[in-house]
Design a protein around this motif. Structure first.
Motif, mmCIF file in Angstrom:
data_model
loop_
_atom_site.group_PDB
_atom_site.id
_atom_site.type_symbol
_atom_site.label_atom_id
_atom_site.label_comp_id
_atom_site.label_asym_id
_atom_site.label_seq_id
_atom_site.Cartn_x
_atom_site.Cartn_y
_atom_site.Cartn_z
ATOM 1 N N LEU A 112 16.426 2.763 7.032
ATOM 2 C CA LEU A 112 15.736 1.875 8.019
ATOM 3 C C LEU A 112 16.142 2.023 9.394
ATOM 4 N N PHE A 113 17.577 1.805 9.540
ATOM 5 C CA PHE A 113 17.963 1.777 10.847
ATOM 6 C C PHE A 113 17.951 3.238 11.688
ATOM 7 N N ALA A 114 18.023 4.323 10.700
ATOM 8 C CA ALA A 114 17.996 5.511 11.385
ATOM 9 C C ALA A 114 16.360 5.725 11.858
ATOM 10 N N PHE A 115 15.540 5.084 11.035
ATOM 11 C CA PHE A 115 13.968 5.336 11.257
ATOM 12 C C PHE A 115 13.862 4.676 12.703
ATOM 13 N N VAL A 116 14.409 3.303 12.887
ATOM 14 C CA VAL A 116 13.925 2.426 14.100
ATOM 15 C C VAL A 116 14.808 3.226 15.250
ATOM 16 N N TYR A 117 16.079 3.606 15.012
ATOM 17 C CA TYR A 117 16.742 4.075 16.200
ATOM 18 C C TYR A 117 16.218 5.439 16.803
ATOM 19 N N THR A 118 15.780 6.250 15.787
ATOM 20 C CA THR A 118 15.052 7.520 16.437
ATOM 21 C C THR A 118 13.774 7.189 17.108
ATOM 22 N N ALA A 119 13.026 6.186 16.363
ATOM 23 C CA ALA A 119 11.769 6.035 17.180
ATOM 24 C C ALA A 119 11.935 5.314 18.534
ATOM 25 N N LEU A 120 12.871 4.645 18.687
ATOM 26 C CA LEU A 120 13.377 3.939 20.053
ATOM 27 C C LEU A 120 13.887 4.785 20.978
ATOM 28 N N PHE A 121 14.833 5.698 20.638
ATOM 29 C CA PHE A 121 15.884 6.407 21.552
ATOM 30 C C PHE A 121 15.534 7.640 21.677
ATOM 31 N N ASP A 122 15.129 8.344 20.330
ATOM 32 C CA ASP A 122 14.981 9.872 20.292
ATOM 33 C C ASP A 122 16.493 10.501 20.704
ATOM 34 N N PRO A 123 17.419 10.253 19.804
ATOM 35 C CA PRO A 123 18.736 10.779 20.291
ATOM 36 C C PRO A 123 18.682 12.282 20.219
ATOM 37 N N GLY A 124 17.655 13.109 19.944
ATOM 38 C CA GLY A 124 17.792 14.540 19.957
ATOM 39 C C GLY A 124 17.242 15.172 21.215
ATOM 40 N N ARG A 125 16.706 14.200 22.211
ATOM 41 C CA ARG A 125 16.281 14.700 23.225
ATOM 42 C C ARG A 125 17.141 15.442 24.224
ATOM 43 N N GLU A 126 17.037 16.641 24.881
ATOM 44 C CA GLU A 126 17.833 17.477 25.507
ATOM 45 C C GLU A 126 17.560 16.971 27.134
ATOM 46 N N SER A 127 19.027 17.370 27.832
ATOM 47 C CA SER A 127 18.906 17.277 29.218
ATOM 48 C C SER A 127 19.309 18.751 29.834
ATOM 49 N N ALA A 128 18.460 19.081 30.695
ATOM 50 C CA ALA A 128 18.680 20.510 31.321
ATOM 51 C C ALA A 128 18.971 20.436 32.775
ATOM 52 N N ARG A 129 19.599 21.475 33.009
ATOM 53 C CA ARG A 129 19.974 21.747 34.655
ATOM 54 C C ARG A 129 19.727 23.230 34.886
ATOM 55 N N SER A 130 18.778 23.617 35.798
ATOM 56 C CA SER A 130 18.681 24.954 36.092
ATOM 57 C C SER A 130 19.915 25.652 36.697
ATOM 58 N N VAL A 131 20.297 26.858 36.322
ATOM 59 C CA VAL A 131 21.414 27.740 36.808
ATOM 60 C C VAL A 131 20.629 29.003 38.119
ATOM 61 N N VAL A 132 20.999 28.350 39.285
ATOM 62 C CA VAL A 132 20.631 29.025 40.499
ATOM 63 C C VAL A 132 21.514 30.142 41.043
ATOM 64 N N PHE A 133 21.157 31.396 41.346
ATOM 65 C CA PHE A 133 21.986 32.310 42.210
ATOM 66 C C PHE A 133 21.101 32.888 42.908
ATOM 67 N N GLN A 134 21.384 32.732 44.427
ATOM 68 C CA GLN A 134 20.936 33.531 45.262
ATOM 69 C C GLN A 134 19.507 33.248 45.460
ATOM 70 N N GLY A 135 19.000 31.820 45.101
ATOM 71 C CA GLY A 135 17.968 31.233 45.409
ATOM 72 C C GLY A 135 16.985 31.778 44.204
ATOM 73 N N ARG A 136 17.646 32.152 43.258
ATOM 74 C CA ARG A 136 16.823 32.598 42.055
ATOM 75 C C ARG A 136 17.264 31.894 40.684
ATOM 76 N N THR A 137 16.336 31.236 40.096
ATOM 77 C CA THR A 137 16.674 30.634 38.711
ATOM 78 C C THR A 137 16.899 31.634 37.523
ATOM 79 N N VAL A 138 18.227 31.772 37.075
ATOM 80 C CA VAL A 138 18.617 32.725 36.125
ATOM 81 C C VAL A 138 18.645 32.493 34.696
ATOM 82 N N GLY A 139 18.353 30.938 34.549
ATOM 83 C CA GLY A 139 18.542 30.158 33.262
ATOM 84 C C GLY A 139 18.823 29.074 33.556
#
Length: 454
Positions: A112-139
């Motif tokens: 029950l706690f896992a269901f409520v916590y997942t619904a409220l916070f979405d712990p698997g959501r990712e954070s991303a930051r672009s890798v830029v080299f010479q003005g071009r996004t390479v990944g």
């Protein structure tokens, strides 16, 4: 249930409810703060990883013999990863070329706690930051959390807080209930005072209270008790005066009936006897009429003697209460002509009572017997008088009459209200009960001081 009406329990439950709500709010704040901290950590990880990957791209372009492996996140992941978090690199085509995750040894959280916590916070959501080299996004450098691990960590923190909350609430229940019980202890004195007032003990007074909220109640209670006591004293004095006036009026009426009406009846009877003698000599046809006048006069004289006896009974002070009651019972047995049997049972020494008690008890017994004879249709009426050496007079009149006919009515004499007034002037109490099987019972209990009586 009685506990639901207990003020201490209600207040304790409300206070504990408020405390539980505060703990729940604190737990929610802890969870939200942990999630915000985790999101901030993921953002910092992706920012550092993106810069490091951009440098690795630069090295490959500037160095003629670059390292054959790209990306290389192992060293970086070792320094920035925390339990339950993952760090990786995703190329421009969307494929994840490398990733590192830090495991967690926490147990699985409740479903029950896992269901409520997942619904409220979405712990698997990712954070991303672009890798830029010479003005071009390479990944892109990406970081995310392992849902099960983060949920287990959150449950671990909440479980500790929950244990603290339960222990705190139990201790709070005990302390709050004890504090309320001590604070509301004066209500017991108020309850006891009200019970004494209900039992006609108007001398009851409440003591001073420490609580400012209860002091006005104490002042009003004592003022009311004083007023009731004064009013009752005035009413008792007035009733006693009215009873004395009633006795005086009865004696005056009895004297007038005896002196005027009794003498006239005696004269009528004498004239009837003389007329009968004359009719016997001169006009025998008038003998029945003369005899009828004599009989009617005799019946009227008998009724007059009964009325005089009720208006002015034998002097209790001279004959004593016991002898007066015996005469009263004998008179009722003589008038009932065996339709109703009247009995008297005495215990103690009724003649040792003060005159005021004796006269009032005689009048109460007289009226009670009259009510039983007229309204109960009884075959047996028993008068019991007990004088306890400990200081209580008990007078009981019971009969076997029908339940529908045994309600005392205010007829001749003072009636039920008059009996209550007489009992009240003596400081006693009276009760009247009726049952379908055993008839009616009148009970009178009057306290007295045996020392003064002696």
């Amino acid at each position: 249930m009685a506990w639901r009406r207990d003020l201490k329990v209600r207040l304790t439950l409300r206070i504990v409810g408020v405390a539980a709500f505060c703990f729940a709010a604190a737990a929610a704040y802890v969870l939200f703060e942990a999630d915000r901290s985790m999101r901030s950590r993921l953002d910092r990880m992706t920012e550092v990883a993106a810069k490091d990957l951009a440098l690795q791209h630069g090295k490959r372009a500037w160095i003629k013999d670059p390292a054959p492996f790209f990306p290389d996140l192992e060293v970086l992941a070792t320094g920035v990863l925390a339990p339950g978090l993952c760090l990786g690199y995703r190329d421009a085509g969307g494929a994840i070329l490398q990733s590192f995750c830090s495991g967690s040894q926490d147990d699985d959280p409740p479903a029950l706690f896992a269901f409520v916590y997942t619904a409220l916070f979405d712990p698997g959501r990712e954070s991303a930051r672009s890798v830029v080299f010479q003005g071009r996004t390479v990944g892109a450098a990406i970081a995310w959390g392992v849902p099960l691990a983060l949920t287990a960590q959150a449950w671990h923190e909440v479980a500790h807080l929950l244990a603290i909350m339960i222990l705190t609430l139990l201790l709070l229940c005990v302390l709050v209930y004890a504090a309320l019980a001590r604070a509301l202890r004066p209500t017991q004195a108020i309850h006891a005072g009200l019970e004494r007032i209900a039992a006609n003990d108007l001398s009851a007074r409440l003591p001073a209270f420490d609580l400012a909220e209860l002091s006005p109640i104490r002042d009003v209670f004592n003022h009311l008790a004083e007023n009731l006591q004064a009013s009752l004293a005035e009413r008792t004095a007035l009733t006693r005066r009215l009873i004395d006036l009633q006795e005086d009026e009865r004696r005056h009426l009895a004297r007038e009936l005896h002196d005027e009406f009794g003498q006239n009846l005696t004269a009528i009877r004498a004239l009837a006897m003389a007329a009968r003698e004359t009719a016997a000599r001169d006009c025998p046809a008038l003998l029945p009429e003369c005899g009828g006048i004599a009989r009617i006069t005799a019946d009227m004289m008998e009724s007059l003697r009964g009325a005089l006896f009720r208006l002015r009974p034998p002097d209790v002070e001279e004959l004593g209460l016991a002898a007066s009651l015996e005469g009263l019972i004998a008179g009722w047995n003589g008038r009932s002509r065996d339709r109703t049997r009247f009995e008297l049972r005495l215990e103690g020494n009724p003649d040792a009572l003060p005159p005021a008690f004796g006269t009032s008890l005689y009048r109460i017994a007289q009226e009670a017997l009259t009510n039983a004879a007229k309204h109960a249709a009884a075959t047996r009426v028993t008068l019991r008088l007990s004088v306890d050496a400990a200081g209580e007079i008990q007078l009981t009149v019971d009969d076997d009459g029908g339940a529908g006919d045994n309600v005392p009515a205010g007829g001749a004499g003072m009636g039920l209200l008059g009996m209550r007034e007489r009992v009240a002037t003596l400081g006693g109490r009276m009760s009247f009960e009726t049952t379908a099987r055993s008839g009616s019972v009148l009970r009178v209990a009057i306290p007295f001081d045996p020392v003064r009586a002696a």
